[in-house]
Write a protein that holds these residues in place. Structure first.
Motif, PDB file in Angstrom:
ATOM      1  N   PHE A   1       0.851  -1.263   0.139  1.00  0.00           N
ATOM      2  CA  PHE A   1      -0.041   0.059  -0.029  1.00  0.00           C
ATOM      3  C   PHE A   1       0.928   1.233  -0.057  1.00  0.00           C
ATOM      4  O   PHE A   1       0.908   1.871   1.053  1.00  0.00           O
ATOM      5  CB  PHE A   1      -0.721   0.009   1.282  1.00  0.00           C
ATOM      6  CG  PHE A   1      -1.770  -1.352   1.036  1.00  0.00           C
ATOM      7  CD1 PHE A   1      -3.094  -1.026   0.439  1.00  0.00           C
ATOM      8  CD2 PHE A   1      -1.626  -2.292   1.852  1.00  0.00           C
ATOM      9  CE1 PHE A   1      -4.189  -2.056   0.283  1.00  0.00           C
ATOM     10  CE2 PHE A   1      -2.373  -3.504   1.841  1.00  0.00           C
ATOM     11  CZ  PHE A   1      -3.639  -3.450   0.925  1.00  0.00           C
ATOM     12  N   TYR A   2       1.684   1.533  -0.985  1.00  0.00           N
ATOM     13  CA  TYR A   2       2.359   2.681  -1.074  1.00  0.00           C
ATOM     14  C   TYR A   2       1.962   3.607  -2.235  1.00  0.00           C
ATOM     15  O   TYR A   2       2.762   4.678  -2.340  1.00  0.00           O
ATOM     16  CB  TYR A   2       4.027   2.180  -1.385  1.00  0.00           C
ATOM     17  CG  TYR A   2       3.949   1.515  -2.878  1.00  0.00           C
ATOM     18  CD1 TYR A   2       4.132   2.318  -3.971  1.00  0.00           C
ATOM     19  CD2 TYR A   2       3.833   0.322  -3.072  1.00  0.00           C
ATOM     20  CE1 TYR A   2       4.382   1.658  -5.333  1.00  0.00           C
ATOM     21  CE2 TYR A   2       3.690  -0.537  -4.481  1.00  0.00           C
ATOM     22  CZ  TYR A   2       4.154   0.158  -5.520  1.00  0.00           C
ATOM     23  OH  TYR A   2       4.140  -0.175  -6.553  1.00  0.00           O
ATOM     24  N   ARG A   3       0.723   3.417  -2.824  1.00  0.00           N
ATOM     25  CA  ARG A   3       0.329   4.568  -3.636  1.00  0.00           C
ATOM     26  C   ARG A   3      -1.008   5.180  -3.022  1.00  0.00           C
ATOM     27  O   ARG A   3      -1.703   4.326  -2.376  1.00  0.00           O
ATOM     28  CB  ARG A   3      -0.044   3.661  -5.097  1.00  0.00           C
ATOM     29  CG  ARG A   3       1.221   3.139  -5.690  1.00  0.00           C
ATOM     30  CD  ARG A   3       0.849   2.758  -7.056  1.00  0.00           C
ATOM     31  NE  ARG A   3       0.489   1.479  -6.773  1.00  0.00           N
ATOM     32  CZ  ARG A   3      -0.119   0.562  -7.633  1.00  0.00           C
ATOM     33  NH1 ARG A   3       0.333   0.883  -8.932  1.00  0.00           N
ATOM     34  NH2 ARG A   3      -0.565  -0.587  -7.300  1.00  0.00           N
ATOM     35  N   THR A   4      -1.566   6.277  -3.432  1.00  0.00           N
ATOM     36  CA  THR A   4      -2.571   6.710  -3.129  1.00  0.00           C
ATOM     37  C   THR A   4      -3.615   7.059  -4.345  1.00  0.00           C
ATOM     38  O   THR A   4      -2.981   7.155  -5.386  1.00  0.00           O
ATOM     39  CB  THR A   4      -2.549   8.390  -2.142  1.00  0.00           C
ATOM     40  OG1 THR A   4      -1.867   9.017  -3.099  1.00  0.00           O
ATOM     41  CG2 THR A   4      -1.619   7.879  -1.171  1.00  0.00           C
TER      42      THR A   4
ATOM     43  N   SER B   1      -6.063   9.547  -6.262  1.00  0.00           N
ATOM     44  CA  SER B   1      -6.477  10.989  -6.400  1.00  0.00           C
ATOM     45  C   SER B   1      -8.008  11.174  -6.908  1.00  0.00           C
ATOM     46  O   SER B   1      -8.449  10.295  -7.836  1.00  0.00           O
ATOM     47  CB  SER B   1      -5.589  11.740  -7.257  1.00  0.00           C
ATOM     48  OG  SER B   1      -6.105  13.037  -7.522  1.00  0.00           O
TER      49      SER B   1
END
Length: 110
Positions: free
Chosen positions: A103-106, A108
């Motif tokens: 879980f290293y991306r967010t 938008s």
């Protein structure tokens, strides 16, 4: 704390149960994978994480090729008995990309 037997778990129609893997020290969620009864048995027996690969349709031992094993300290089950929380001491990154967590991306909203 209440203890459940494996037979009380609610595996889905494919014989799988989601497993959330969390670093016991940092509380960071490292990954989510699926377990079947055999991978859960192996995890309990070896105190290292084993999962069922839905894409490859086979058991896999986390860290078998990378060396990034996950030493299990505790396994908890949610109130519906259909999701596991596995607390581990990771020996390295959890993600196949080399990131510490999957879980290293967010996302938008734009």
């Amino acid at each position: 704390m209440e203890t459940l037997m494996i037979q009380a778990l609610r595996f889905d129609s494919n014989g799988l149960i989601p497993a959330i893997v969390q670093d016991v020290d940092t509380h960071q969620v490292l990954m989510v994978a699926y377990m079947n009864a055999e991978s859960l048995r192996l995890t309990l027996e070896t105190k290292e994480t084993w999962f069922w690969s839905r894409s490859r349709k086979e058991l896999w031992h986390k860290g078998e090729t990378s060396g990034n094993i996950q030493q299990v300290t505790e396994i908890q089950v949610d109130c519906d008995a259909d999701t596991l929380l596995i607390r581990v001491h990771p020996a390295g990154p959890a993600c196949h990309t080399g990131e510490q967590t999957c879980f290293y991306r967010t996302i938008s909203g734009e």
